[in-house]
Enzyme design. Structure first.
Site, PDB file in Angstrom:
ATOM      1  N   ARG A 138       0.869  -1.181   0.000  1.00  0.00           N
ATOM      2  CA  ARG A 138       0.000   0.000   0.000  1.00  0.00           C
ATOM      3  C   ARG A 138       0.903   1.226   0.000  1.00  0.00           C
ATOM      4  O   ARG A 138       2.053   1.174   0.408  1.00  0.00           O
ATOM      5  CB  ARG A 138      -0.898  -0.008   1.239  1.00  0.00           C
ATOM      6  CG  ARG A 138      -1.825  -1.221   1.302  1.00  0.00           C
ATOM      7  CD  ARG A 138      -2.933  -0.996   2.320  1.00  0.00           C
ATOM      8  NE  ARG A 138      -3.713  -2.210   2.539  1.00  0.00           N
ATOM      9  CZ  ARG A 138      -4.771  -2.566   1.819  1.00  0.00           C
ATOM     10  NH1 ARG A 138      -5.162  -1.809   0.807  1.00  0.00           N
ATOM     11  NH2 ARG A 138      -5.445  -3.672   2.091  1.00  0.00           N
ATOM     12  N   THR A 185     -10.584  -6.859  -5.691  1.00  0.00           N
ATOM     13  CA  THR A 185     -10.893  -6.539  -4.307  1.00  0.00           C
ATOM     14  C   THR A 185     -11.731  -7.646  -3.724  1.00  0.00           C
ATOM     15  O   THR A 185     -12.731  -8.055  -4.314  1.00  0.00           O
ATOM     16  CB  THR A 185     -11.671  -5.220  -4.143  1.00  0.00           C
ATOM     17  OG1 THR A 185     -12.245  -5.218  -2.837  1.00  0.00           O
ATOM     18  CG2 THR A 185     -12.778  -5.059  -5.151  1.00  0.00           C
ATOM     19  N   ASP A 224     -13.478  -7.380  -1.216  1.00  0.00           N
ATOM     20  CA  ASP A 224     -14.705  -6.795  -0.652  1.00  0.00           C
ATOM     21  C   ASP A 224     -15.832  -6.685  -1.683  1.00  0.00           C
ATOM     22  O   ASP A 224     -16.956  -6.366  -1.320  1.00  0.00           O
ATOM     23  CB  ASP A 224     -14.416  -5.392  -0.093  1.00  0.00           C
ATOM     24  CG  ASP A 224     -13.522  -5.433   1.125  1.00  0.00           C
ATOM     25  OD1 ASP A 224     -13.254  -6.530   1.626  1.00  0.00           O
ATOM     26  OD2 ASP A 224     -13.083  -4.351   1.565  1.00  0.00           O
ATOM     27  N   GLY A 251     -14.658  -6.657   4.832  1.00  0.00           N
ATOM     28  CA  GLY A 251     -15.640  -5.747   4.247  1.00  0.00           C
ATOM     29  C   GLY A 251     -15.498  -4.403   4.916  1.00  0.00           C
ATOM     30  O   GLY A 251     -16.108  -4.126   5.939  1.00  0.00           O
ATOM     31  N   MET A 262      -7.571 -15.424   6.757  1.00  0.00           N
ATOM     32  CA  MET A 262      -7.577 -16.793   6.220  1.00  0.00           C
ATOM     33  C   MET A 262      -8.384 -16.889   4.923  1.00  0.00           C
ATOM     34  O   MET A 262      -8.041 -17.648   4.028  1.00  0.00           O
ATOM     35  CB  MET A 262      -8.141 -17.766   7.243  1.00  0.00           C
ATOM     36  CG  MET A 262      -7.202 -17.941   8.407  1.00  0.00           C
ATOM     37  SD  MET A 262      -7.877 -19.018   9.622  1.00  0.00           S
ATOM     38  CE  MET A 262      -7.764 -20.564   8.763  1.00  0.00           C
ATOM     39  N   ILE A 263      -9.457 -16.091   4.845  1.00  0.00           N
ATOM     40  CA  ILE A 263     -10.274 -16.209   3.630  1.00  0.00           C
ATOM     41  C   ILE A 263      -9.659 -15.423   2.473  1.00  0.00           C
ATOM     42  O   ILE A 263     -10.068 -15.545   1.331  1.00  0.00           O
ATOM     43  CB  ILE A 263     -11.748 -15.780   3.848  1.00  0.00           C
ATOM     44  CG1 ILE A 263     -11.870 -14.301   4.164  1.00  0.00           C
ATOM     45  CG2 ILE A 263     -12.409 -16.601   4.928  1.00  0.00           C
ATOM     46  CD1 ILE A 263     -13.291 -13.804   4.032  1.00  0.00           C
TER      47      ILE A 263
END
Ligand code: ATP
Ligand code: F6P
Ligand code: MG
Length: 486
Positions: A165, A219, A221, A265, A378-379
């Site tokens: 980032r 992304t 999200d 999220g 983890m996801i």
């Protein structure tokens, strides 16, 4: 059809019946004398037999496919895919790939398919990997990417190129691109990354360089506007099931068990909403878009008490961006940002766990047993599942076809199931959010049977946001809901 080009900085083409094409830039917009070549795919044994393999120059994809008899034709995007003529010769291409922002399942698949697509479809022999995100252009090493080298990488999570980032410095990045003689830049990342890619494209155009810039939206999200959904999202939802199942098993094995799962999220609750809908074991889902309060009639703590009395256990899924106002209020904490300027969130999972425990500690009637599971990273770190792998392949190939055809300053992505070239600003000007006045959220509320927790003021506020038109939807067409909302 009598199309007319408008004199605006945007590339808008208007046609009959309210038809609008929001086109993407092309190298010939500022380099009008480029020569074209026959697409080498026409001699490729795999593709040459395909009837109508090349996309018609005039093919466009409608953004709004739910229409009435009297509807205007509305916004369209250029259809992605291979063109008859290309603007680069195979041995002229020197491509580079960079990954920026947070991790997401499928990054390695996109890298693999960009490399293999360039080599196998277009006979390109020089593809460079930029290490460590945007700053890698001017401060890190590069690696040569070959089909052999990337053969197995789709089976691994993360990105073989590394990511970061912050560190976007347009001038330094374009200097480095120019110094290395790179003429195709593939940039994989989220909204921040695509904003950075737009600046890189603008600077390249200002310098009048024959360099194509293609963005591949990423992304976890699923908060990128216009496109149907982002890659890795399905994998994340699937992976989240494991955490929800564990929370459910723990909760139903004890008296008054509560399983609390925090999912990613930051501003959009898509993962939480889809994971909840998929699971059927969740009693309550909390997302950033839907305000809630803890105390009071009809609020969260009262609902937990009610559900425990009814079922003896419950599962709560909370998106990390939910309830941030409540935590900030109770902790009076300062706002912090990451290196890219994104707001750093306070941990809603831990905070909510404590608040629930404190509440029931006061009660003599119900002794709860709360297990908090935080599988967020983890996801995100797993390899992509099969459907995401196929999706990543199409994204990568569409990007390669677009750059070879001379398009630049574009992002690729499916719009109503058809891969399209979308101008950067359309991806970055608004963020995709769960519309809580839409049918998908209603389906969730009805499946969990949780209260909406919304006051009349909250509903009015939500409706106002839903009706807010985007920059170009100013001629009577309502803002289209993201397709993931059904
Ligand atoms: N407005 C901007 N202008 C130029 N560069 C930007 C801008 N916003 C972000 N970037 C750069 O893009 C890169 C990634 O941004 P960020 O960390 O916000 O992640 P992202 O691409 O939005 O992905 P995600 O949010 O899914 O993790 C960083 O290197 C950052 O410097
Ligand atoms: O800890 P990191 O790498 O900054 O990433 C966290 C953020 O990245 C995201 O996964 C988006 O990429 C958000 O859901 C999350 O808030
Ligand atoms: Mg972002």
């Amino acid at each position: 059809m009598g199309l007319q080009k408008q004199k605006t900085s945007l590339k808008i083409v208007r046609g009959e019946g309210g038809y609008v094409l929001e086109d993407v830039p092309h190298l010939t917009d500022y380099l009008p004398h480029l020569t074209t070549h026959a697409n080498p795919l026409q001699d490729n044994p795999a593709y040459s037999v395909v009837k109508q393999y090349f996309v018609d120059q005039d093919d466009t994809v409608a953004q709004n496919i739910v229409v009435h008899k009297s509807s205007t034709r509305g916004m369209h995007f250029r259809r992605a895919g291979p063109r008859q003529r290309v603007f680069f010769e195979s041995d002229e291409v020197h491509a580079c790939i960079v990954t920026c922002g947070g991790l997401c399942p499928g990054l390695n698949t996109v890298i693999r398919e960009l490399v293999c697509g360039l080599y196998d479809m277009y006979g390109v022999g020089r593809v460079l990997g930029i290490e460590g995100g945007y700053k890698g252009f001017y401060s890190c090493n590069t690696i040569n990417l070959t089909p052999k080298g990337v053969n197995d990488i789709h089976k691994r999570g993360g990105t073989i190129l590394g990511t970061s980032r912050g560190g976007h410095d347009t001038a330094k990045i374009v200097d480095s691109i120019e110094d290395r003689d790179i003429n195709q830049v593939y940039i994989i990342g989220g909204d921040g990354t695509q904003r950075g890619a737009a600046l890189i494209y603008e600077e390249i155009k200002r310098r009048e360089l024959k360099i194509a810039v293609a963005g591949i939206p990423k992304t976890i999200d699923n908060d990128i506007a216009v496109i149907d959904k982002s890659f890795g999202f399905d994998t994340a939802v699937e992976e989240a099931q494991r955490a929800i199942n564990a929370a459910h098993v723990e909760a139903e094995s004890v008296d008054n068990g509560i399983g609390l799962v925090k999912l990613m999220g930051r501003y959009s609750g898509f993962i939480a909403m889809y994971a909840t809908l998929a699971s059927r074991d969740v009693d309550c889902c909390l997302i950033p878009e839907s305000p809630f309060r803890l105390e009071g009639k009809g609020e969260l703590l009262e609902f937990i008490e009610k559900r425990l009395k009814e079922n003896g256990h419950m599962v709560i899924v909370v998106a990390e961006g939910a309830g941030q106002d409540l935590i900030a209020e109770s902790m009076r904490s300062a706002t912090h940002q990451d290196a890219s300027g994104n707001k750093l969130l306070l941990d809603i999972g831990l905070w909510l766990s404590q608040k629930i425990k404190d509440h029931f500690a006061k009660s003599t009637k119900i002794r709860i047993n709360l297990k908090y599971i935080d599988p967020t990273y983890m996801i995100r770190a797993v390899p992509s599942n099969s459907s995401d792998n196929v999706y990543c392949t199409l994204l990568a190939h569409s990007a390669v076809h677009g750059a070879m055809a001379g398009y630049t300053g574009f992002t690729v992505g499916p719009v109503n199931g058809r891969h399209s070239y979308i101008p950067f600003h359309r991806i970055t000007e608004v963020q995709n959010k769960v519309v809580i006045t839409d049918r998908m959220w209603a389906r969730l509320l009805s499946s969990t049977n949780q209260p909406s927790f919304l006051s009349t003021k909250d509903v009015e506020e939500a409706r106002k946001h839903q009706e807010q038109p985007t920059q170009l939807l100013d001629e009577g067409s309502a803002a289209p809901a993201a397709n993931t909302q059904g």
